[in-house]
Each structure stands twice: as structure tokens, then as C-alpha cells.
Motif scaffolding. Structure first.
Motif, PDB file in Angstrom:
ATOM      1  N   ALA A 185       2.285   1.525  -3.404  1.00  0.00           N
ATOM      2  CA  ALA A 185       1.276   2.017  -4.537  1.00  0.00           C
ATOM      3  C   ALA A 185       1.019   3.579  -4.181  1.00  0.00           C
ATOM      4  CB  ALA A 185      -0.131   1.131  -3.922  1.00  0.00           C
ATOM      5  N   THR A 186       0.866   3.808  -3.000  1.00  0.00           N
ATOM      6  CA  THR A 186       0.519   5.253  -2.639  1.00  0.00           C
ATOM      7  C   THR A 186       1.720   6.139  -3.369  1.00  0.00           C
ATOM      8  OG1 THR A 186      -0.407   4.711  -0.642  1.00  0.00           O
ATOM      9  CG2 THR A 186       0.342   6.939  -0.849  1.00  0.00           C
ATOM     10  N   PHE A 230     -10.011   6.426   6.792  1.00  0.00           N
ATOM     11  CA  PHE A 230      -9.394   6.386   5.409  1.00  0.00           C
ATOM     12  C   PHE A 230      -8.901   7.670   5.076  1.00  0.00           C
ATOM     13  CE2 PHE A 230      -9.892   5.289   0.658  1.00  0.00           C
ATOM     14  CZ  PHE A 230      -9.714   3.770   1.062  1.00  0.00           C
ATOM     15  N   LEU A 268       0.989  -1.113   0.036  1.00  0.00           N
ATOM     16  CA  LEU A 268      -0.055   0.021  -0.102  1.00  0.00           C
ATOM     17  C   LEU A 268       0.831   1.242   0.100  1.00  0.00           C
ATOM     18  CD1 LEU A 268      -2.766   1.291   0.181  1.00  0.00           C
ATOM     19  CD2 LEU A 268      -2.789   0.882   2.514  1.00  0.00           C
ATOM     20  N   ALA A 308      -4.857   9.153   5.241  1.00  0.00           N
ATOM     21  CA  ALA A 308      -4.057   9.916   4.217  1.00  0.00           C
ATOM     22  C   ALA A 308      -3.683  11.216   4.595  1.00  0.00           C
ATOM     23  CB  ALA A 308      -5.335  10.196   2.944  1.00  0.00           C
ATOM     24  N   PHE A 336      -7.857  -0.076  -1.616  1.00  0.00           N
ATOM     25  CA  PHE A 336      -6.339   0.110  -1.423  1.00  0.00           C
ATOM     26  C   PHE A 336      -5.946   1.091  -2.381  1.00  0.00           C
ATOM     27  CE2 PHE A 336      -2.354  -2.247  -1.537  1.00  0.00           C
ATOM     28  CZ  PHE A 336      -2.398  -2.763  -0.189  1.00  0.00           C
ATOM     29  N   LEU A 337      -6.184   1.110  -3.931  1.00  0.00           N
ATOM     30  CA  LEU A 337      -5.857   2.058  -4.571  1.00  0.00           C
ATOM     31  C   LEU A 337      -6.352   3.400  -4.239  1.00  0.00           C
ATOM     32  CD1 LEU A 337      -5.288   0.208  -8.048  1.00  0.00           C
ATOM     33  CD2 LEU A 337      -3.533   0.650  -6.283  1.00  0.00           C
ATOM     34  N   SER A 338      -7.791   3.499  -4.039  1.00  0.00           N
ATOM     35  CA  SER A 338      -8.364   4.725  -3.707  1.00  0.00           C
ATOM     36  C   SER A 338      -7.695   5.572  -2.618  1.00  0.00           C
ATOM     37  CB  SER A 338      -9.709   4.507  -3.448  1.00  0.00           C
ATOM     38  OG  SER A 338     -10.150   3.647  -4.640  1.00  0.00           O
ATOM     39  N   LEU A 339      -7.245   4.654  -1.551  1.00  0.00           N
ATOM     40  CA  LEU A 339      -6.529   5.118  -0.563  1.00  0.00           C
ATOM     41  C   LEU A 339      -5.240   5.901  -0.984  1.00  0.00           C
ATOM     42  CD1 LEU A 339      -6.427   5.849   2.552  1.00  0.00           C
ATOM     43  CD2 LEU A 339      -5.690   3.475   2.878  1.00  0.00           C
ATOM     44  N   ALA A 340      -4.631   5.311  -1.820  1.00  0.00           N
ATOM     45  CA  ALA A 340      -3.468   5.763  -2.386  1.00  0.00           C
ATOM     46  C   ALA A 340      -3.518   7.057  -3.212  1.00  0.00           C
ATOM     47  CB  ALA A 340      -2.647   4.747  -3.139  1.00  0.00           C
ATOM     48  N   ILE A 341      -4.813   7.078  -3.772  1.00  0.00           N
ATOM     49  CA  ILE A 341      -5.110   8.371  -4.544  1.00  0.00           C
ATOM     50  C   ILE A 341      -5.597   9.271  -3.586  1.00  0.00           C
ATOM     51  CG2 ILE A 341      -6.755   9.382  -6.254  1.00  0.00           C
ATOM     52  CD1 ILE A 341      -6.688   6.521  -7.741  1.00  0.00           C
ATOM     53  N   ALA A 342      -6.307   8.926  -2.672  1.00  0.00           N
ATOM     54  CA  ALA A 342      -6.633  10.152  -1.667  1.00  0.00           C
ATOM     55  C   ALA A 342      -5.607  10.612  -1.033  1.00  0.00           C
ATOM     56  CB  ALA A 342      -7.740   9.569  -0.571  1.00  0.00           C
ATOM     57  N   THR A 343      -4.674   9.887  -0.410  1.00  0.00           N
ATOM     58  CA  THR A 343      -3.324  10.085   0.147  1.00  0.00           C
ATOM     59  C   THR A 343      -2.469  11.112  -0.561  1.00  0.00           C
ATOM     60  OG1 THR A 343      -3.393   8.094   1.337  1.00  0.00           O
ATOM     61  CG2 THR A 343      -1.355   9.457   1.368  1.00  0.00           C
ATOM     62  N   PHE A 403       0.658  11.386 -10.563  1.00  0.00           N
ATOM     63  CA  PHE A 403       0.029  12.461 -10.795  1.00  0.00           C
ATOM     64  C   PHE A 403       0.519  13.680 -10.350  1.00  0.00           C
ATOM     65  CE2 PHE A 403      -1.978  12.568  -6.673  1.00  0.00           C
ATOM     66  CZ  PHE A 403      -2.637  11.307  -6.444  1.00  0.00           C
ATOM     67  N   LEU A 440       1.406   6.204  -7.172  1.00  0.00           N
ATOM     68  CA  LEU A 440       0.457   6.919  -7.679  1.00  0.00           C
ATOM     69  C   LEU A 440       0.447   8.370  -7.351  1.00  0.00           C
ATOM     70  CD1 LEU A 440      -2.753   4.639  -6.927  1.00  0.00           C
ATOM     71  CD2 LEU A 440      -2.333   5.724  -8.891  1.00  0.00           C
TER      72      LEU A 440
END
Lengths: 305, 305, 305, 305
Positions: free
Chosen positions: A140-141, D134, A137, D138, B134-141, A148, A144
Motif C-alpha cells: 500500500a505504501t 509512526f 502495508l 516512515a 494503515f493507509l495514513s502510515l503509507a501516505i506519511a511514508t 502521488f 500510494l
């Protein structure tokens, strides 16, 4: 002409045979590194950052499957009886599937708990798998975010470079524009080099002197003008003579992007087939009563002089 | 006056009709991009970074609902009997709700486990949904970090620009101040341009020469002074003549912010209605015995000469 | 020779005894800080960022074990009966293991729930442990992102520096190359200093003037040339005299890396045993019909003149 | 003396009464902003980044408690019977505790599942709480990363500034050193200003000309020397006259830190009580046979001339 010879291009002047471009159309340099293991010359971080989005997602998904398969195998070989709550106790395929899905629940730390580890071995594997999930995780964070937040220059160059009349002489002109609404480029600076093939069949590099090589803010389009005066390698040459030189013109644009708070870079290269002799660019912005309209569809719009 | 004509503003000099501002009051340029799909000229990353906080939270919440609805539908169509522990087995609406809440528990990886997937299909969907979470958390972070680490200039400009007596002549003055306690701006640099309308009804741009265009550290307020001497486009002009020129003055401030360890940018624009003739700014800082007080409420305080 | 004495190296000129290098082979400076607690002169962040990958993973794993052991002890001392679902109720070692694995499930927030806290004390410890897990994930994310986004210069220097004929005189030459495919270095700048030992047994520092100290883009290899003219501390010296000076040449390369959007730095140092007198470098890139091949295995290829 | 008057300090020259320092001992400027709401002049991000570690952890813990209390109250008021698995059904305090711990399990997404939501209302609250968890993760990740990746200058300045003999005249000297092992500062640049009180009781600012204001790499300590020549505001003044001027000397150091790949800044200020007349600094580094030892405990070591 001599004083303008550029020896700081990073390119050598020696040439045994001809034909290759200096800079590819996509702005990368036309160089292949050999004599070194691919592992050393590849940059994984750079790859993960710049690959297309769908490919990035596929890589993520495959890695997810792979890690789960590895842990499924570990649970299997240490004995699936180490886990309680598994259904299909008498069906090996069903058991494997249960182990696989338990693995996904552990890796993503969702941990429903219907299936859960009881034996010491299964507990250890689950403890390590959840740590792996934890770190995945984190990775991945980072990837990602790296993707961006990576500073990019949202610049389009014209496909063509025109050879046109200019202030009683001739000039080469191409233009560029920022196509994103809020990515203002400040302190934009452009350097333009040309590589020509001499009659002795070697390369020679020149800086092209520009009418203007700096703009404070790249708000509208920017027409880059190289006046062909005595300092230019094209001075006094006819269209045919220019074609003989097989010129390749490489432009390097740098500027400070406010959104990324970083310097960004864009490159373009024009080979002889991109030259248009006797054409000029048509306007691409228009003042309206309340604002100025910048028409990006007109970037490559040229007309005969 | 001629030598001062600025051709590096990034603005063109051609003008078919008049009236639009060059820079809006909020510091953005008054340009509209056309001829390109909105998808290409919009910057999602930039939008998510700069939208107001409440709107950002609403977007996050809506995306959360949307993803959960999609997965709820998937669980529903692959058969809710693939999940065990669902109550209200004979009530379609109740079942849907249970599926929706199971989905939220999977997406956020909270995974209580009362409801949990049993069938292969439901297990696959859950495995993918937890990866999406998992990936959404990464994006939100990434987005949240991007939001609060985004370098910004905490600068306020005076609303007005004054035309006042200065060293035996006239000068234009505006001032600016950093309003945050710890965001010291170092190596602050300001560039000021003016766009005027010529009698021939075209635009002309000038750099305005400043008494001082650099400060080492922007500690107190900074009064930016343009002395109207022979190099100024306003030299020898009366108030009425200046109004006729419809001047728009655009200021560009850059500096190094210590907290962000980055260069930050601030912009301001003064149109003719922001000019005050015959006024001067009053002091806004006061030395006390132990420290200096900087009164930000006095930023726009002017008085007649 | 005098005007070239460099007093901006950051090194002193005083020397009580000789022998130590100025810069180590790995590019670090050969300095030891004393008189300060190791805690103050060590940089944990820098250590975690630059240690080898396997060591980083071991540190992460050990910290994971340590935290779990601490919480296992806490659950144990506050009474394992505060948790329900523990098997082996009559076996202290079995209970400890169950507590340890429950701890791992809490720290990673996987939380299967077979074992779960019931007593108030156990609940408090679990609440704190999951917060610790939460923050550990945040720290791990930061460290991992810091590790792979850390700007590095992917530069290899030649192992040797050659003393060779050059334009009717002599010159010192070494070369360098970027070995990663996409990490283009822009605005590369090199500074070369030399430290020699004077007959009076003190150090003296000189800037070495270079034929070229800047390249726009470091595309191919770069041969750095110091022509030994009247300004050089090596002017007119024989090989034996140069050896007597015990020269150490330190090179500092900076440039803007496009992938990291950041300035990167590389350093190299050549001591007298790295000098090759009467040798020259052989070419390491070759123009092909479609592209240029850059052979990194030839970086150290030299030949007698 | 006149030419050296510095008007770019960011400080004004007007002074109504005397006594306050320009720069505090910790390097912050001695300014108080008033006339603006504390909310606007405070920077939360900057605060969270720079507060001491223990205070940061306390803030995190208190926020954790607060969020859990809010959600506990929500579960309570919508009816604790909406959750199944709660023990102590007939004890309000016991129920509240169960709700609180269920809340912590949801917020951290550990979700054991013994207690889990059944009613629609409880399910909604849990769905929102896990989303909050969540996002909190972040935010925590961002803040922690921001904290340990924040570029800082690891520089210590000497506490004292000495007034000493230098090249047949006098000079002011202070010194500084980087105290971290791997944080090399490159292209270090120092600017030194002085503020004196004139006989007319106003402030005046001067740049102090330095013997050397730039070092390529800050490897050892750096002794900053201001030779008191005709350009210095201290030229020809006795100790007593200097004291009368109440000088405050402010130093601003910038440099590029390789670990952070960023420019870092350090500041120091010397008031008259920090001046030592007739003293000189003693050496603080010593060449050994294999390396150089830099003794940081000797930073403030001075001796009478």
C-alpha cells in the motif's frame, strides 16, 4: 511537400478502410491489442497508479475485506476454540464475527489482545496473517507513493485549432498552458504531425513545421503556430479542400517538470470537427503593475478575424 | 543585436503597463493564474513537499487530531458501551476522553487492548480506523520520503551583478557556488536572458551571450561573464542609458546532481537595483598546500576597480 | 565496408577460439566474471528486484522464520520465565512454541499482550525485536516498491530475422512490438550490431545501417530494416557465404516509457539459426472503421516471398 | 597544444602554492568549504545515504534509545501512577525500567497492553509517542529505501596509468571495468583532464583527446587510450620532463545503469606516482568455447614492453 513526409510517427501508412482516429481526445492512442491474453497486455501497476482516487480506495477496501474473509475462514475451519476471549461461544454467527474482527486486528497489527490465539494452529495462522499485513502495508505504501509521485504534465490544450491569417499567408494555431501554479515546465518541446487521407484512400503522415517548437520555460501560454507555406501539406488549399483531406493533427509535448524532477509528456489530437476557419485566439494574459495575470478561463476564447 | 532577440523565453512581448518583475527574488515566476478554481491550480503534493519542516509537522499533527476526533464521535454515537474496559463509566467527559485515546491507539495500531471493541458496530469502526491508520502510515511514508529525496539545487547566487572592465571592453558578471559539501553538480549549464523596456514602452527579450555557459563539474565558484560586445543589448550604452532600459536579468542553471542522480534547477533574477557599476568580484577560493579552501562568506565580496 | 567497422561495442576483437554467443537469448551478455569474490560481483538489490515473484515471497517467508527462530532462542536462553502468560509451563516444546509465537507477535508489532515480557532481559530482547520488525518493514516496503516501480521495457522481438527482397536488392528484417496497453515508448532508438567470424578466425564487429533507427512513438509494430547495400558486411554474399560468417546480430532498443517516466532498455540477439532466407513478415495490424487492431499473435508470422 | 586548453573543468587556473591534489583517490574533490556554518554545508540526507551500513544501524539504534529516554522521562515526571500494570511499584529504578519498556512498546506500536496508560496525561504522551513512532517508521523506510536504491557506479579503475608505445608513437593508458554481474553500463562516456604545473608555477588544465571516449555498452573491460600526438600536452616530452610537470590526470565516467534506470558517475585521479613508464596492460578477458571469462583480478596486471 515530399521532403516533409514523416515516416517516424510509429504509425503505418497502409489503410484498408477509414474512419478511426489516430489519437483519442484523452491523449491515448486509438489502438486495440489482440491475440494476447488480457493478463499480458494489462499493466496492473499502471492501472493502480492511474485509476481515479475513489476507485483506488474501493479496491483497497475490497482487498482488505477479502483477505480478512480468507483468514476468518481459516480460523473457523481450524477451530474457533483455538482462540481465547471470544464472546458468544454458543452462537455460530457471533463467533464468525469475532473471528473476522480478530482477523482485522491481526492484519492491521493493531492486536488489542482480548481475543488472542492459543492453539498452535491458530497461532500459525495469526503469525502468517500478521506477515501478510506487514507486506500489504509495504505494498500500500508503494502504491500510494507511486500514485502521488507519478510525474504528470499539468497541461491544458485549447479545444480548437484555428485557421487564420498570418504574416501575409495562412497558419494553423492552437495553444496550451500549464494550469498548476508551481509546476514549471522547462525545455518544453512540441512535435506536431498530421495524418491525411489521400485521394487513393490511404493515409499519409507529415511533420508540420512550426514557427517555434521549443521554449526555455513554459511560463505563460504558448500559441503553437504552423505557417502554411510551400512545405505544408495544406499549402494553397481552400477550406473545402482541407476538409476533404480529413486531417487529424496530433501534438506531442515534452518538458522537464521541476517538482517531479522528471520529463513529462502531454498529447492532444485535433480532428476536422475541431478546426475553426477564419478565427483567431484572443489574449489570455495581461500585464499588471506588479505582476502578470494569466486567465485560464480564456484558453478557448476565439474571435472572428 | 537583432539576431539575438529571444522568442523562446516563454514570456510574451506585449505589455500594456510596466513595473512587475519577470522572476521574483526567490526564483519563482511573477505570474498569477486566474479564471480557474484554486483546487485546480494548487498542487497539494508539491505543497506538502516544499512547505517548511515545522509547518509540515503541524499539518501532520492536526490531521492526526482531526481523524481521531471523527472516529471518537463515531464511537460515541454508536454507543460507548460497545467498548469494554472504559473507566469513568458515569462521566461523559471522561468517557469521551477514553474513546479519543482508544481511537489514537487504534489509528497508530499500537492497540494496548485495555479498552477494546466488543459490539459489532464498535468492531466495524475499529476495523475501518485501523485500515485508515494503515493507509495514513503509507501516505506519511510517501510524503516524508518525497520530502527528503526531492532533488534540489544547493546553489547560492551573488546578490549583485557587476558592470566592470573586461578584456579592453565592458562586461556584466555575477557568480554562483554550490554550498553543500557532497552535492557536486555535473554538466552545469546556464542560460541568461534579459528583459528591457523599449522607448515604445514594450518589453523586449534578449539572450545574453556568455563567455562560457557550461562547466563539466561545478567544483569551485563560477563567475558568469557576459562580455558587452556588438551582439549585446547593452553595447555602447552608458550607466544612465542602461538604467533607463530597466533591465531584468534572469539566469537559469541546470545540472546533474550526483547525490540525487537527477537534474536540478536553480534560478536567479537581477533587477536594476542589483547592478553595481565599476565594481569587480574579489577571489573566494585559495589554494593551500594540501587542498583548496572555498570561502562562501566571500560570495558577495566586491571592490571598486 | 571498412568505415562501418564498429569499435564502440564494448566487445573486444581478439578471439582465441569460437562458439560462444555474444548476447544470450534473454538479452543478457554472455560474460562470466572471475577473479573476484562472488559477494562483490553479485548485486543483492538487483537480485531481490528481478527474481520471480514466488521466489521473492519464499525468501521473505524464510527470513521471517529465521529472525523469529533467532529471537525464540534468545528468549529461551535468557529464561522463558521472563515472560508472563505462557501456557504449558511444564512442557518444554510447548514453551518453545509459545516463545516462537510471542516472537512473531513482537516482530510484526501485532503485540496481543496475552504473553508479554516481564523480566528486564526479556523486555530488552522484545524492545530490540520490535525495532528489528520496524526496520524489516521498512526494508520490505523498499524492496516491494523497488520491484513494482522498476522500469522495464515491455517489448517483444520476433524470434526470427528474415533475409528478403527489398527495393531491388536484399535486406535483413526483424520486428518488435510493445505488448502492454499503456506503456507507450517515446523516442524509441535502435542500434544493431553484427559480429562475424573472419576467415582468419577472429571476430569482427560492424554497425548495421538501418533504413530507420528512430520512431517518435512506438504505437504499432516496428519492422527494423537493414538494407544490404555496399556498406553492409553482407553485401553481395550468398546464403551459404552468410552462414559461413556465423553472424550474430545484437539489437539494443532504448526509449522513454511514460508510465515509469524513465528510459527503458530492451535487447535481442539473432544467431545464424534464427535467419530465414527468402521469407517476409506478414502484416500484424489492421485498420478497422473505429480503431486499429494490433494482433500480437502474428508477431512471428512469415511467408515465403 | 593551445587549442586544447580546458577552461570548463570547474577549477580555476590561479595558484599561489602547489602540492594539493585536484581529486582525491576516492573520487571526491579536494576542496574544503569555509565561511559557512557546518549545518549549511553538510547534507544530512546525503550522509545517511552514504555512511557505512554498521554506522547507519548504530545511528538508528541510538536515536531509538534517545527517543525512548525522552518519553520515559515524560512518563516519569507526569507520574508513573498514570499507567496501570506496572510491577515493582515501590522500587524507583524498577518503575523507570517499566516506563522505558512501555515506551519502546508504544514507539514501535507493538503495544502488548500489560502496562497501559490510564491517566489523561499519560494517555496524551502515549498518543503523541505512537504518532512519533509512526513518523519514525516512515523516515526509516525512506532512508532505507534511499540507501539501497541509490544509483551507484560499480566501476573499478586500474591503480596505474601506463606510458607505452602505441601505433608508432607513445600513449597513456588506463583501464576500467564494471565488477557487478548485472549492472550493465550503457552509453558510457569518459572525459579525461590533466592539470600540470607550468614553469611559471601556475596550474594549467587540458582536455586529453582520447582514441575512443564512448562505448555503447560497457560489457568487457575498457582500456582508455590517450595517444600523445601534437595536440597532447605531453607531446615530445621525456619521462623526466613529464615528471617535472607534476601532472594529475582526472577521469570522469558517466553511463546509464539499467538496474537503477539512472545515470551513474565514477571518477578517478592519477598523480605522478601512479605513472608507469614503459609498461603495458596484459589481457584480462579470455574467449572460451561457450562464453567469455572476464578476470577482475587481472585489472592491474602490467608487464614491461
Amino acid at each position: 511537400m515530399i521532403e516533409n513526409v514523416n515516416q517516424d510517427t510509429g504509425f503505418g501508412e497502409r489503410s484498408t478502410d477509414m474512419g478511426g482516429r489516430m489519437v483519442n481526445k484523452d491523449g491515448t492512442y486509438n489502438i486495440r491489442r489482440i491475440g494476447i491474453h488480457v493478463h499480458h497486455r494489462m499493466s496492473n501497476y499502471q492501472n493502480m497508479l492511474t485509476m481515479p482516487r475513489w476507485r483506488f480506495l474501493i479496491v483497497i477496501f475490497l482487498v482488505y475485506l477479502l483477505i480478512n474473509c480468507v483468514f476468518t475462514a481459516l480460523y473457523w475451519f481450524t477451530g474457533p476454540t483455538g482462540l481465547e476471549g471470544i464472546q458468544h461461544q454458543d452462537d455460530a454467527v457471533g463467533q464468525l464475527k469475532e473471528l473476522f474482527f480478530f482477523s482485522t486486528q491481526t492484519l492491521t497489527t493493531v492486536g488489542y489482545g482480548r481475543v488472542n490465539p492459543v492453539s498452535e494452529m491458530a497461532n500459525w495462522i495469526a503469525a502468517i496473517e500478521s506477515l501478510v499485513g506487514f507486506l500489504s502495508l509495504a505494498i500500500a505504501t508503494g502504491l500510494l507513493y507511486g500514485r502521488f509521485s507519478r510525474p504528470r504534465a499539468f497541461i491544458r490544450f485549447s479545444n480548437l485549432i484555428v485557421h487564420t491569417n498570418y504574416k501575409g499567408g495562412k497558419a494553423l494555431m492552437f495553444r496550451l498552458v500549464c494550469f498548476k501554479d508551481d509546476h514549471l515546465l522547462m525545455n518544453a518541446e512540441i512535435k506536431v504531425n498530421v495524418r491525411i487521407v489521400t485521394p487513393e484512400n490511404t493515409y499519409r503522415f507529415y511533420n508540420l513545421r512550426l514557427e517555434r517548437s521549443h521554449v526555455d520555460s513554459l511560463v505563460l501560454n504558448w500559441t503553437v503556430v504552423h505557417p502554411i507555406d510551400e512545405d505544408s501539406p495544406f499549402y494553397g488549399l481552400s477550406q473545402k479542400e482541407i476538409v476533404t483531406l480529413q486531417p487529424e493533427i496530433a501534438a506531442n509535448l515534452t518538458g522537464f517538470d521541476e517538482v517531479y524532477s522528471s520529463i513529462v509528456v502531454a498529447r492532444m489530437s485535433y480532428a476536422i470537427q475541431d478546426f475553426k476557419f477564419g478565427f483567431k485566439f484572443l489574449p489570455m494574459y495581461f500585464s499588471k503593475s506588479k505582476r502578470t495575470d494569466l486567465d485560464l478561463s480564456k484558453l478557448n476564447l476565439i474571435d472572428q478575424e
